[in-house]
Scaffold this active site. Structure first.
Site, mmCIF file in Angstrom:
data_model
loop_
_atom_site.group_PDB
_atom_site.id
_atom_site.type_symbol
_atom_site.label_atom_id
_atom_site.label_comp_id
_atom_site.label_asym_id
_atom_site.label_seq_id
_atom_site.Cartn_x
_atom_site.Cartn_y
_atom_site.Cartn_z
ATOM 1 N N GLU A 194 0.828 -1.210 0.000
ATOM 2 C CA GLU A 194 0.000 0.000 0.000
ATOM 3 C C GLU A 194 0.860 1.257 0.000
ATOM 4 O OE1 GLU A 194 -2.859 -0.484 3.201
ATOM 5 O OE2 GLU A 194 -3.933 -1.996 2.006
ATOM 6 N N CYS A 202 -1.895 -4.643 -5.647
ATOM 7 C CA CYS A 202 -2.445 -5.878 -5.081
ATOM 8 C C CYS A 202 -1.411 -7.006 -5.117
ATOM 9 C CB CYS A 202 -3.668 -6.328 -5.855
ATOM 10 S SG CYS A 202 -5.066 -5.213 -5.772
ATOM 11 N N GLU A 248 -1.713 -10.025 -6.136
ATOM 12 C CA GLU A 248 -1.698 -10.804 -7.380
ATOM 13 C C GLU A 248 -0.762 -10.170 -8.402
ATOM 14 O OE1 GLU A 248 -4.237 -9.689 -5.617
ATOM 15 O OE2 GLU A 248 -6.103 -10.714 -6.106
ATOM 16 N N CYS A 296 -6.544 -6.501 -11.430
ATOM 17 C CA CYS A 296 -5.726 -7.730 -11.415
ATOM 18 C C CYS A 296 -6.213 -8.725 -12.459
ATOM 19 C CB CYS A 296 -5.746 -8.363 -10.026
ATOM 20 S SG CYS A 296 -4.765 -7.430 -8.839
HETATM 21 N N1 THU Z 1 -6.064 -6.437 -2.378
HETATM 22 C C1 THU Z 1 -5.260 -7.375 -2.936
HETATM 23 O O1 THU Z 1 -4.042 -7.388 -2.714
HETATM 24 N N2 THU Z 1 -5.830 -8.310 -3.723
HETATM 25 C C2 THU Z 1 -7.164 -8.440 -3.928
HETATM 26 O O2 THU Z 1 -7.595 -9.365 -4.605
HETATM 27 C C3 THU Z 1 -8.091 -7.478 -3.328
HETATM 28 C C4 THU Z 1 -7.470 -6.341 -2.637
HETATM 29 C C5 THU Z 1 -5.461 -5.474 -1.451
HETATM 30 C C6 THU Z 1 -5.322 -4.067 -1.931
HETATM 31 C C7 THU Z 1 -5.288 -3.310 -0.620
HETATM 32 O O3 THU Z 1 -3.968 -3.313 -0.119
HETATM 33 C C8 THU Z 1 -6.138 -4.143 0.324
HETATM 34 O O4 THU Z 1 -6.251 -5.413 -0.284
HETATM 35 C C9 THU Z 1 -7.520 -3.571 0.588
HETATM 36 O O5 THU Z 1 -8.157 -3.252 -0.587
#
Ligand code: THU
Length: 127
Positions: A41, A50, A52, A88
């Site tokens: 983040e 994210c 993925e 993603c």
């Molecule tokens: N996030 C992911 O890493 N992958 C997902 O499939 C959904 C969301 C993360 C992004 C952010 O850091 C946190 O989850 C909340 O949205």
């Protein structure tokens, strides 16, 4: 270590001080090799990446052939399974064939085909 275990382990490296929502991901290849990633983040929230997409970029950086990927695991600390976001999914269809996307929660897991999660993909074939 298998894909379930690595995706869960990758959560430990998550940098998520804003959401406190840890996500780990792991790409598995035909030969059984695994490449992981976690969400990263930023104080400028929109720059968050994210898990993925980090796992996919890690695999590319390592010289992996993503057409030989078979499974992508996505693990969270929730018992509600977390599907990949639209961004993603778009990155996944750029590189993967119709792999299995396995959502890993605390209590259950469930596998989907990538084509189930993104029914109509936008790709180079549209250009
Ligand atoms: N996030 C992911 O890493 N992958 C997902 O499939 C959904 C969301 C993360 C992004 C952010 O850091 C946190 O989850 C909340 O949205």
């Amino acid at each position: 270590m298998d894909g379930y275990e690595l995706s869960k382990k990758m959560k430990e490296n998550s940098y998520c001080p804003y959401s406190n929502f840890r996500v780990g991901a792991c790409v598995e290849f035909e030969d059984g090799s695994l490449v992981g990633g976690c969400n990263v983040e930023n104080a400028s929230y929109g720059l968050t990446i994210c898990a993925e997409r980090i796992a996919i970029c890690n695999a590319i950086s390592l010289g992996k052939d993503l057409k030989r990927a078979t499974n992508l695991y996505i693990a969270t600390d929730s018992d509600i399974l977390t599907p990949p976001c639209g961004a993603c999914l778009q990155v996944m269809v750029e590189f993967f064939d119709d792999i299995n996307v396995i959502l890993v929660g605390t209590k259950t897991h469930k596998a989907f085909k990538l084509s189930e999660l993104l029914l109509n993909k936008f790709s180079k074939d549209n250009l």
